[in-house]
Scaffold this motif. Structure first.
Motif, PDB file in Angstrom:
ATOM      1  N   LEU A   1      -8.987   0.483  -1.946  1.00  0.00           N
ATOM      2  CA  LEU A   1      -7.691  -0.062  -2.354  1.00  0.00           C
ATOM      3  C   LEU A   1      -7.813  -1.581  -2.359  1.00  0.00           C
TER       4      LEU A   1
ATOM      5  N   ASN B   1      -2.623   6.660   8.297  1.00  0.00           N
ATOM      6  CA  ASN B   1      -2.326   6.408   6.894  1.00  0.00           C
ATOM      7  C   ASN B   1      -3.032   5.139   6.395  1.00  0.00           C
ATOM      8  N   ASN B   2      -3.371   5.139   5.114  1.00  0.00           N
ATOM      9  CA  ASN B   2      -4.118   4.004   4.539  1.00  0.00           C
ATOM     10  C   ASN B   2      -3.407   2.663   4.702  1.00  0.00           C
ATOM     11  N   ALA B   3      -2.081   2.653   4.608  1.00  0.00           N
ATOM     12  CA  ALA B   3      -1.362   1.381   4.719  1.00  0.00           C
ATOM     13  C   ALA B   3      -1.502   0.772   6.110  1.00  0.00           C
ATOM     14  N   VAL B   4      -1.745   1.622   7.100  1.00  0.00           N
ATOM     15  CA  VAL B   4      -1.859   1.138   8.473  1.00  0.00           C
ATOM     16  C   VAL B   4      -3.143   0.329   8.665  1.00  0.00           C
TER      17      VAL B   4
ATOM     18  N   ALA C   1       0.833  -1.211   0.000  1.00  0.00           N
ATOM     19  CA  ALA C   1       0.000   0.000   0.000  1.00  0.00           C
ATOM     20  C   ALA C   1       0.865   1.258   0.000  1.00  0.00           C
TER      21      ALA C   1
ATOM     22  N   ASP D   1       1.385   6.050  13.295  1.00  0.00           N
ATOM     23  CA  ASP D   1       0.393   5.594  12.312  1.00  0.00           C
ATOM     24  C   ASP D   1      -0.133   6.727  11.449  1.00  0.00           C
ATOM     25  N   THR D   2       0.065   7.967  11.893  1.00  0.00           N
ATOM     26  CA  THR D   2      -0.458   9.107  11.132  1.00  0.00           C
ATOM     27  C   THR D   2       0.481   9.466   9.984  1.00  0.00           C
ATOM     28  N   ASP D   3      -0.030  10.269   9.048  1.00  0.00           N
ATOM     29  CA  ASP D   3       0.821  10.824   8.002  1.00  0.00           C
ATOM     30  C   ASP D   3       0.576  12.325   7.920  1.00  0.00           C
TER      31      ASP D   3
ATOM     32  N   ALA E   1      -4.027  -1.884   6.696  1.00  0.00           N
ATOM     33  CA  ALA E   1      -3.579  -3.249   6.398  1.00  0.00           C
ATOM     34  C   ALA E   1      -2.872  -3.869   7.604  1.00  0.00           C
ATOM     35  N   SER E   2      -2.121  -3.056   8.341  1.00  0.00           N
ATOM     36  CA  SER E   2      -1.425  -3.580   9.525  1.00  0.00           C
ATOM     37  C   SER E   2      -2.405  -3.890  10.656  1.00  0.00           C
TER      38      SER E   2
ATOM     39  N   HIS F   1      -4.153  12.091   9.520  1.00  0.00           N
ATOM     40  CA  HIS F   1      -4.955  10.930   9.921  1.00  0.00           C
ATOM     41  C   HIS F   1      -4.083   9.675   9.885  1.00  0.00           C
TER      42      HIS F   1
ATOM     43  N   ILE G   1      -9.732  -2.916   0.798  1.00  0.00           N
ATOM     44  CA  ILE G   1     -10.120  -2.034   1.895  1.00  0.00           C
ATOM     45  C   ILE G   1     -11.026  -0.933   1.363  1.00  0.00           C
TER      46      ILE G   1
ATOM     47  N   THR H   1       6.119  10.325   6.469  1.00  0.00           N
ATOM     48  CA  THR H   1       5.708  11.523   7.202  1.00  0.00           C
ATOM     49  C   THR H   1       4.767  11.154   8.352  1.00  0.00           C
ATOM     50  N   ASP H   2       4.593  12.109   9.259  1.00  0.00           N
ATOM     51  CA  ASP H   2       3.593  11.944  10.313  1.00  0.00           C
ATOM     52  C   ASP H   2       2.730  13.205  10.380  1.00  0.00           C
TER      53      ASP H   2
ATOM     54  N   ARG I   1       4.557   7.791   3.173  1.00  0.00           N
ATOM     55  CA  ARG I   1       4.330   7.055   4.426  1.00  0.00           C
ATOM     56  C   ARG I   1       5.352   7.412   5.505  1.00  0.00           C
TER      57      ARG I   1
ATOM     58  N   ALA J   1     -10.584   6.152  -1.438  1.00  0.00           N
ATOM     59  CA  ALA J   1     -11.823   5.504  -0.989  1.00  0.00           C
ATOM     60  C   ALA J   1     -11.707   3.991  -0.979  1.00  0.00           C
TER      61      ALA J   1
ATOM     62  N   PHE K   1     -12.356   2.541   2.605  1.00  0.00           N
ATOM     63  CA  PHE K   1     -12.084   3.539   3.637  1.00  0.00           C
ATOM     64  C   PHE K   1     -13.356   4.361   3.856  1.00  0.00           C
TER      65      PHE K   1
END
Lengths: 162, 162, 162, 162
Positions: B70, C34-37, B39, C26-28, C39-40, C32, C72, D27-28, D25, B68, C74
């Motif tokens: 993925l 991040n979208n990849a998180v 991702a 977990d934020t970017d 998945a985690s 917020h 996913i 970044t925070d 990813r 929205a 969102f």
């Protein structure tokens, strides 16, 4: 997530604790929690400390702080499936910065890492360091139960001047 | 980081490529690049596409878009030491959203993942979807070299309505 | 970390819950998680489900499974400071793969994501798919409280053949 | 990915360079590359150094090493869109450990971080430290172009004894 220690022997040293949930994503191909994740665990513990001690009744918001220094001693690998406890305290307060330390344990109080960090009070509008607010000094000292001010001639970390 | 394909057979399909540097941190205890990192690779490729195609002369700034949907099909594990190529294209454009797809390869053009994503044009001030700007429609179609508008009655993804 | 729902209305749908601790990491830069998180978070919930249901008395170890597909949707951004709940269930079981779905909520039961995943039973020694063990079929169905076998002619996900 | 410096002024100090691709990813919510990511950038640079210098003709494999200490001084924030260069050198070699340092720059040679790390030669079968192989000592010194052995009475890092 955060409680003060009930253990009298430990209460002297660390009065703030954050429990960390280990994720599978925290591991790397060597089979343990990756070294960079120790920094993320520390970051969550540091933020929880600052929110719990300085802003107990307010939601998360950016504080006038930047991380200037982070030093991690890796003592033992962390495995997926373990829970990690990060104990945090403020050690010293200089004119524009303060030093925190963290004790990370897993399993049956096995020490997995010892971390030192230096935060600089930072005025984002002026784009420069600012004095640590007096209210913070008093609140940190009250929470820690000991005096925290330090000789400003002693640097907080290599390369940090105040 | 990004070049258009010189391969005539591939140029029909994907005209934008982003090369991804695999880090050791991308791996997990199973020894391969973790699924969540697909991702992150996709995100960098998507942002590079949007910047390169829509804003070639401007620095990075937030676009009025939210992710929205993925969907990732994992085809082959990625090893540390490999380089990953993510090819990206816009497939379809609806009234307030558009669909992108990505082809991820490693090594000698080994397909490691196929990814579909749906972006919604979003007005942050109004806090709601907005029409995809006409200029974007034209620019995407010109870059892709084919018409992209779609029947708005066909949903972009399960749960996406426009 | 994991409990079965006591809510009768929800118990029909999801019988396994994993509580996720949101980290600042977990934020970017969009502010917020991040979208990849997502998945985690899903990965930890999936592993907890598999361990709790299939191996309640054993420590974590690699199962003969690979993730083949992840999708996913969102629904709402997750903020630092929120706690996330991931509910997980097995939906269908094919010959060599099975489908799970996940409902992610934050705050006061606000849906933040809906996730579908497909796992393939994989024989690492033979380096190929293998039939889903019969014991797993029975255990999943018993835990879910409903029949789970599916017509093997219906693909689990685009590009998945069994 | 890795080249030796052609700049004579810099060649004295750092002979190994790794270019790092910044991902969104990384970044925070504060808008910059997160502090933990400095550890991941350092890790990739360290591994590239070790592979390039010790094993130039072999694929990636685990070396008999563990990371014992990592200290990062944060000098300037890294923005998404920048490219980061990590220069790496071996500073000193003790009996069972050695010290590396890293200089991280972004943009027009703006220093963003200075990193010190200590690696311990580790025998995984015996589960304990082992002497740094003599071949490594010679190879490191040859690559660095200066003698590297150190007085073993001087600790590599706080808490490290050899």
């Amino acid at each position: 997530m955060t409680t003060q220690s009930d253990d009298p022997a430990r209460a002297v040293d660390f009065r703030h604790r954050t429990s960390l949930q280990v994720r599978f994503r925290d591991t790397d191909a060597f089979g343990h929690v990756n070294n960079a994740v120790f920094a993320s665990y520390t970051e969550l513990a540091r933020i929880r400390y600052l929110l719990d001690v300085l802003r107990p009744d307010r939601p998360f918001d950016r504080m006038p702080l930047i991380l200037a220094h982070l030093a991690i001693d890796f003592r033992s690998p962390i495995l997926f499936g373990e829970e990690v406890l990060v104990e945090t305290r403020v050690d010293r307060i200089g004119r524009t910065s303060f030093a925190m330390s963290h004790r990370m344990t897993a399993g049956e109080d096995r020490v997995v890492g010892e971390v030192a960090s230096v935060l600089v009070a930072y005025d984002y509008e002026a784009a420069g360091p600012m004095p640590v607010p007096d209210a913070w000094r008093a609140t940190f000292a009250a929470f820690e139960g000991r005096p925290l001010d330090t000789d400003s001639s002693r640097p907080m970390a290599a390369g940090t001047t105040t």
